[in-house]
Scaffold this motif. Structure first.
Motif, PDB file in Angstrom:
ATOM      1  N   ILE A   1      12.231   6.966 -10.455  1.00 52.17           N
ATOM      2  CA  ILE A   1      11.256   8.001 -10.120  1.00 52.17           C
ATOM      3  C   ILE A   1      11.635   9.301 -10.824  1.00 52.17           C
ATOM      4  CG2 ILE A   1      10.116   9.257  -8.262  1.00 52.17           C
ATOM      5  CD1 ILE A   1       9.636   6.215  -8.178  1.00 52.17           C
ATOM      6  N   GLY A   2      10.645   9.945 -11.440  1.00 51.89           N
ATOM      7  CA  GLY A   2      10.885  11.178 -12.167  1.00 51.89           C
ATOM      8  C   GLY A   2      11.176  10.964 -13.638  1.00 51.89           C
ATOM      9  N   LYS A   3      11.109   9.722 -14.094  1.00 48.97           N
ATOM     10  CA  LYS A   3      11.318   9.416 -15.502  1.00 48.97           C
ATOM     11  C   LYS A   3       9.973   9.208 -16.190  1.00 48.97           C
ATOM     12  CE  LYS A   3      15.909   8.379 -15.646  1.00 48.97           C
ATOM     13  NZ  LYS A   3      16.591   9.538 -15.164  1.00 48.97           N
ATOM     14  N   VAL A   4       9.923   9.510 -17.467  1.00 45.43           N
ATOM     15  CA  VAL A   4       8.740   9.279 -18.276  1.00 45.43           C
ATOM     16  C   VAL A   4       9.199   8.649 -19.589  1.00 45.43           C
ATOM     17  CG1 VAL A   4       8.727  11.585 -19.297  1.00 45.43           C
ATOM     18  CG2 VAL A   4       6.612  10.329 -19.128  1.00 45.43           C
TER      19      VAL A   4
ATOM     20  N   ILE B   1       0.818  -1.210   0.000  1.00 39.41           N
ATOM     21  CA  ILE B   1       0.000   0.000   0.000  1.00 39.41           C
ATOM     22  C   ILE B   1       0.857   1.268   0.000  1.00 39.41           C
ATOM     23  CG2 ILE B   1      -1.855   1.325   1.118  1.00 39.41           C
ATOM     24  CD1 ILE B   1      -2.780  -1.365  -0.059  1.00 39.41           C
ATOM     25  N   ILE B   2       1.799   1.407   0.924  1.00 38.56           N
ATOM     26  CA  ILE B   2       2.625   2.620   0.923  1.00 38.56           C
ATOM     27  C   ILE B   2       3.571   2.651  -0.277  1.00 38.56           C
ATOM     28  CG2 ILE B   2       2.516   2.952   3.416  1.00 38.56           C
ATOM     29  CD1 ILE B   2       5.380   1.793   3.543  1.00 38.56           C
ATOM     30  N   GLY B   3       3.727   1.520  -0.940  1.00 34.12           N
ATOM     31  CA  GLY B   3       4.588   1.444  -2.118  1.00 34.12           C
ATOM     32  C   GLY B   3       3.869   1.740  -3.418  1.00 34.12           C
ATOM     33  N   LEU B   4       2.627   2.212  -3.363  1.00 33.15           N
ATOM     34  CA  LEU B   4       1.867   2.467  -4.591  1.00 33.15           C
ATOM     35  C   LEU B   4       2.549   3.438  -5.558  1.00 33.15           C
ATOM     36  CD1 LEU B   4      -1.822   2.393  -3.356  1.00 33.15           C
ATOM     37  CD2 LEU B   4      -0.685   0.781  -4.877  1.00 33.15           C
ATOM     38  N   PRO B   5       3.191   4.509  -5.096  1.00 34.37           N
ATOM     39  CA  PRO B   5       3.878   5.371  -6.073  1.00 34.37           C
ATOM     40  C   PRO B   5       4.978   4.631  -6.838  1.00 34.37           C
ATOM     41  CG  PRO B   5       3.649   6.502  -3.971  1.00 34.37           C
ATOM     42  CD  PRO B   5       3.221   5.079  -3.752  1.00 34.37           C
ATOM     43  N   TRP B   6       5.676   3.750  -6.156  1.00 33.64           N
ATOM     44  CA  TRP B   6       6.724   2.967  -6.813  1.00 33.64           C
ATOM     45  C   TRP B   6       6.108   1.916  -7.731  1.00 33.64           C
ATOM     46  CZ3 TRP B   6       7.225   4.077  -1.509  1.00 33.64           C
ATOM     47  CH2 TRP B   6       8.232   4.986  -1.195  1.00 33.64           C
ATOM     48  N   ALA B   7       4.964   1.373  -7.341  1.00 38.99           N
ATOM     49  CA  ALA B   7       4.286   0.359  -8.159  1.00 38.99           C
ATOM     50  C   ALA B   7       3.893   0.953  -9.506  1.00 38.99           C
ATOM     51  CB  ALA B   7       3.063  -0.182  -7.428  1.00 38.99           C
ATOM     52  N   ARG B   8       3.369   2.154  -9.489  1.00 34.14           N
ATOM     53  CA  ARG B   8       2.958   2.806 -10.745  1.00 34.14           C
ATOM     54  C   ARG B   8       4.162   2.992 -11.664  1.00 34.14           C
ATOM     55  NH1 ARG B   8       2.554   8.364 -12.236  1.00 34.14           N
ATOM     56  NH2 ARG B   8       1.170   8.582 -14.012  1.00 34.14           N
ATOM     57  N   ALA B   9       5.263   3.486 -11.110  1.00 30.64           N
ATOM     58  CA  ALA B   9       6.476   3.684 -11.908  1.00 30.64           C
ATOM     59  C   ALA B   9       6.995   2.347 -12.434  1.00 30.64           C
ATOM     60  CB  ALA B   9       7.547   4.383 -11.082  1.00 30.64           C
ATOM     61  N   ALA B  10       6.948   1.320 -11.608  1.00 31.26           N
ATOM     62  CA  ALA B  10       7.443   0.006 -12.022  1.00 31.26           C
ATOM     63  C   ALA B  10       6.586  -0.599 -13.137  1.00 31.26           C
ATOM     64  CB  ALA B  10       7.502  -0.941 -10.826  1.00 31.26           C
ATOM     65  N   PHE B  11       5.266  -0.424 -13.069  1.00 31.51           N
ATOM     66  CA  PHE B  11       4.402  -0.916 -14.144  1.00 31.51           C
ATOM     67  C   PHE B  11       4.702  -0.191 -15.457  1.00 31.51           C
ATOM     68  CE2 PHE B  11       1.242  -2.715 -11.016  1.00 31.51           C
ATOM     69  CZ  PHE B  11       1.321  -4.021 -11.491  1.00 31.51           C
TER      70      PHE B  11
END
Length: 134
Positions: free
Chosen positions: A127-130, A35-45
């Protein structure tokens, strides 16, 4: 997507892209479960999709694309990347590095090895990459 990129992506999937994309998906699922890792999960997907089909795309700083400083490219992004590095980044980068070494043994595998080395760098600091078209 140009025909050359399509051909390279098909070959990529066969020579290591699929298993490394799976590694990114596993990292994303583990982060999402916490749950607290959701920002990282989005980037990883997002990077899992890029890892599956890297040719014809590139990863750049979100700040370069938007022209604005945001949370992911500022101090919180730095902290987020350090947390990511400890939790998942190092083993994903290691997987890309090992795959690159194996592929670099053959001349035909060198372009794919180079792509894995670029992905290893992204694995350490995502993080911070697109992802944008190349």
């Amino acid at each position: 997507m140009p025909a050359v990129s399509i051909l390279l992506n098909i070959l990529w999937i066969l020579v290591g892209g699929a298993w490394m994309a799976l590694g990114w998906v596993i990292a994303a699922v583990i982060m999402a479960i916490t749950i607290i890792g959701l920002p990282w999960a989005r980037a990883a997907f997002n990077i899992a999709v890029y890892t599956l089909l890297p040719f014809g795309q590139k990863a750049v700083s979100r700040e370069l694309v938007t022209g604005q400083h945001d949370t992911g490219t500022g101090p919180l992004g730095l902290i987020g990347n350090l947390i990511w590095l400890v939790l998942a980044g190092w083993w994903l980068a290691l997987g890309h590095l090992v795959t690159a070494v194996v592929l670099a043994v053959t001349i035909v595998g060198i372009p794919f090895a180079w792509a894995h080395l670029k992905l290893a760098g992204i694995a350490l600091w995502p993080i911070g990459k697109v992802i944008v078209p190349a």
